[in-house]
Design a protein around this motif. Sequence first.
Motif, mmCIF file in Angstrom:
data_model
loop_
_atom_site.group_PDB
_atom_site.id
_atom_site.type_symbol
_atom_site.label_atom_id
_atom_site.label_comp_id
_atom_site.label_asym_id
_atom_site.label_seq_id
_atom_site.Cartn_x
_atom_site.Cartn_y
_atom_site.Cartn_z
ATOM 1 N N MET A 1 0.843 -1.190 0.000
ATOM 2 C CA MET A 1 0.000 0.000 0.000
ATOM 3 C C MET A 1 0.884 1.247 0.000
ATOM 4 O O MET A 1 1.847 1.313 0.756
ATOM 5 N N ARG A 2 0.533 2.218 -0.836
ATOM 6 C CA ARG A 2 1.293 3.469 -0.836
ATOM 7 C C ARG A 2 0.487 4.546 -0.100
ATOM 8 O O ARG A 2 -0.719 4.694 -0.318
ATOM 9 N N ILE A 3 1.170 5.269 0.784
ATOM 10 C CA ILE A 3 0.524 6.368 1.504
ATOM 11 C C ILE A 3 1.365 7.625 1.289
ATOM 12 O O ILE A 3 2.536 7.660 1.669
ATOM 13 N N ASP A 4 0.788 8.636 0.644
ATOM 14 C CA ASP A 4 1.470 9.922 0.493
ATOM 15 C C ASP A 4 0.914 10.872 1.541
ATOM 16 O O ASP A 4 -0.307 11.002 1.667
ATOM 17 N N ILE A 5 1.808 11.524 2.284
ATOM 18 C CA ILE A 5 1.374 12.473 3.305
ATOM 19 C C ILE A 5 1.892 13.863 2.939
ATOM 20 O O ILE A 5 3.095 14.045 2.760
ATOM 21 N N LEU A 6 0.983 14.824 2.830
ATOM 22 C CA LEU A 6 1.357 16.207 2.499
ATOM 23 C C LEU A 6 1.237 17.043 3.762
ATOM 24 O O LEU A 6 0.165 17.054 4.392
ATOM 25 N N CYS A 7 2.293 17.749 4.111
ATOM 26 C CA CYS A 7 2.257 18.481 5.374
ATOM 27 C C CYS A 7 3.225 19.651 5.355
ATOM 28 O O CYS A 7 4.004 19.804 4.413
ATOM 29 N N LEU A 8 3.192 20.443 6.435
ATOM 30 C CA LEU A 8 4.122 21.574 6.569
ATOM 31 C C LEU A 8 5.301 21.225 7.474
ATOM 32 O O LEU A 8 6.276 21.953 7.529
ATOM 33 N N PHE A 9 5.188 20.129 8.232
ATOM 34 C CA PHE A 9 6.245 19.762 9.178
ATOM 35 C C PHE A 9 6.683 18.305 8.974
ATOM 36 O O PHE A 9 6.377 17.432 9.788
ATOM 37 N N ARG A 24 8.510 -2.263 10.294
ATOM 38 C CA ARG A 24 8.617 -3.603 9.694
ATOM 39 C C ARG A 24 7.808 -3.712 8.412
ATOM 40 O O ARG A 24 8.237 -4.314 7.432
ATOM 41 N N ALA A 25 6.613 -3.114 8.431
ATOM 42 C CA ALA A 25 5.759 -3.156 7.231
ATOM 43 C C ALA A 25 6.464 -2.466 6.069
ATOM 44 O O ALA A 25 6.401 -2.920 4.917
ATOM 45 N N THR A 26 7.152 -1.365 6.367
ATOM 46 C CA THR A 26 7.870 -0.626 5.325
ATOM 47 C C THR A 26 9.050 -1.447 4.820
ATOM 48 O O THR A 26 9.258 -1.569 3.607
ATOM 49 N N GLU A 27 9.795 -2.021 5.760
ATOM 50 C CA GLU A 27 10.973 -2.805 5.363
ATOM 51 C C GLU A 27 10.585 -4.015 4.506
ATOM 52 O O GLU A 27 11.333 -4.416 3.625
ATOM 53 N N ARG A 28 9.421 -4.557 4.795
ATOM 54 C CA ARG A 28 8.974 -5.742 4.039
ATOM 55 C C ARG A 28 8.252 -5.369 2.750
ATOM 56 O O ARG A 28 7.746 -6.245 2.044
ATOM 57 N N VAL A 150 -2.288 6.507 10.156
ATOM 58 C CA VAL A 150 -1.357 5.619 9.441
ATOM 59 C C VAL A 150 -1.023 4.403 10.305
ATOM 60 O O VAL A 150 -1.005 3.263 9.824
ATOM 61 N N ASP A 151 -0.782 4.626 11.590
ATOM 62 C CA ASP A 151 -0.457 3.498 12.468
ATOM 63 C C ASP A 151 -1.610 2.489 12.509
ATOM 64 O O ASP A 151 -1.412 1.281 12.365
ATOM 65 N N ALA A 152 -2.827 3.011 12.686
ATOM 66 C CA ALA A 152 -3.996 2.121 12.765
ATOM 67 C C ALA A 152 -4.228 1.387 11.442
ATOM 68 O O ALA A 152 -4.631 0.217 11.441
ATOM 69 N N ILE A 157 -2.956 -3.836 7.207
ATOM 70 C CA ILE A 157 -2.673 -4.253 5.830
ATOM 71 C C ILE A 157 -2.432 -5.765 5.865
ATOM 72 O O ILE A 157 -1.655 -6.251 6.699
ATOM 73 N N PRO A 158 -3.107 -6.510 4.990
ATOM 74 C CA PRO A 158 -2.949 -7.969 5.031
ATOM 75 C C PRO A 158 -1.473 -8.374 4.995
ATOM 76 O O PRO A 158 -0.710 -7.889 4.167
ATOM 77 N N GLY A 159 -1.079 -9.218 5.941
ATOM 78 C CA GLY A 159 0.303 -9.706 5.993
ATOM 79 C C GLY A 159 1.198 -8.949 6.948
ATOM 80 O O GLY A 159 2.291 -9.396 7.272
ATOM 81 N N VAL A 160 0.735 -7.796 7.462
ATOM 82 C CA VAL A 160 1.623 -6.992 8.326
ATOM 83 C C VAL A 160 1.767 -7.608 9.717
ATOM 84 O O VAL A 160 2.873 -7.734 10.234
ATOM 85 N N LEU A 161 0.668 -8.000 10.331
ATOM 86 C CA LEU A 161 0.774 -8.603 11.660
ATOM 87 C C LEU A 161 1.132 -10.076 11.531
ATOM 88 O O LEU A 161 0.818 -10.714 10.528
ATOM 89 N N GLY A 162 1.776 -10.594 12.568
ATOM 90 C CA GLY A 162 2.235 -11.986 12.555
ATOM 91 C C GLY A 162 1.161 -12.963 12.098
ATOM 92 O O GLY A 162 1.361 -13.765 11.217
ATOM 93 N N SER A 163 -0.012 -12.865 12.710
ATOM 94 C CA SER A 163 -1.108 -13.741 12.286
ATOM 95 C C SER A 163 -2.357 -12.881 12.203
ATOM 96 O O SER A 163 -2.495 -11.902 12.915
#
Length: 246
Positions: A1-9, A24-28, A150-152, A157-163
Amino acid sequence: MRIDILCLFPEVFASPLNQSIVKRATERGLANIVIHDIRDYTHDKHRTADDYPYGGGPGMVLKPEPIFEAVEAIKQQLGACEVPVILLTPQGRLFSQSLAQELALQPHIMLICGHYEGLDERVCEHLATDEISIGDYVLSGGELAALVAVDAIVRLIPGVLGSEFSANSDSHSNGLLEYPQYTRPQTYRDWSVPSILLSGNHSEIAQWRRRQAILRTAKRRPDLLKKGSLCDEERKWMSENLLDPR
Ligand code: ADE
């Protein structure tokens, strides 16, 4: 999944996105989170992203041009057109576990973080496809709200959590708060773990946990006990225990 975040900070995001499950989700390769500085899409030498409100009043308002240009440039670069563009604002609909579940199934979303007193209404009307609030309080900006969302979302995302099971037992995933959990030691300062959890009887443990989840929800968040989350037998058990099944 791609998430683009637009912000000032943009600096706000570095550490939280580089920890634990999101890292971990990003690394994988399951999540690709890209942070964009709205000021990169301004055209003056001061990189001005805000201006005074028409009609007067306190504070500054985010200008529409850099936000429109940022979203359009990212979409064009990716060849994306149907992507949800979500504005984080206290005026949005309330974020929830079910919304997180829905968004976790999208291949791509864009999040816009507001700041200052607000942002130009034309962004809400003609660019954003949805507006989300993480609660009835006002933050200084949408960055922390975007991190919460984003955390929630990423952990679902399917496959991110162990089971699959770990997300299914989370509070709110079945309309109830989570049952109490214990680990070693069996007795700590005279407080013992409920004996049922040591019994090895899996069906009784499952029933105890389900009832604890119901009890906890009835006591702490009776508003969640909507019709439908409980079966008839559980409603009967609740009335026998003087709990209002709603
Ligand atoms: N920006 C400021 N407050 C917010 C909130 N409660 N939810 C989402 N974005 C916000």
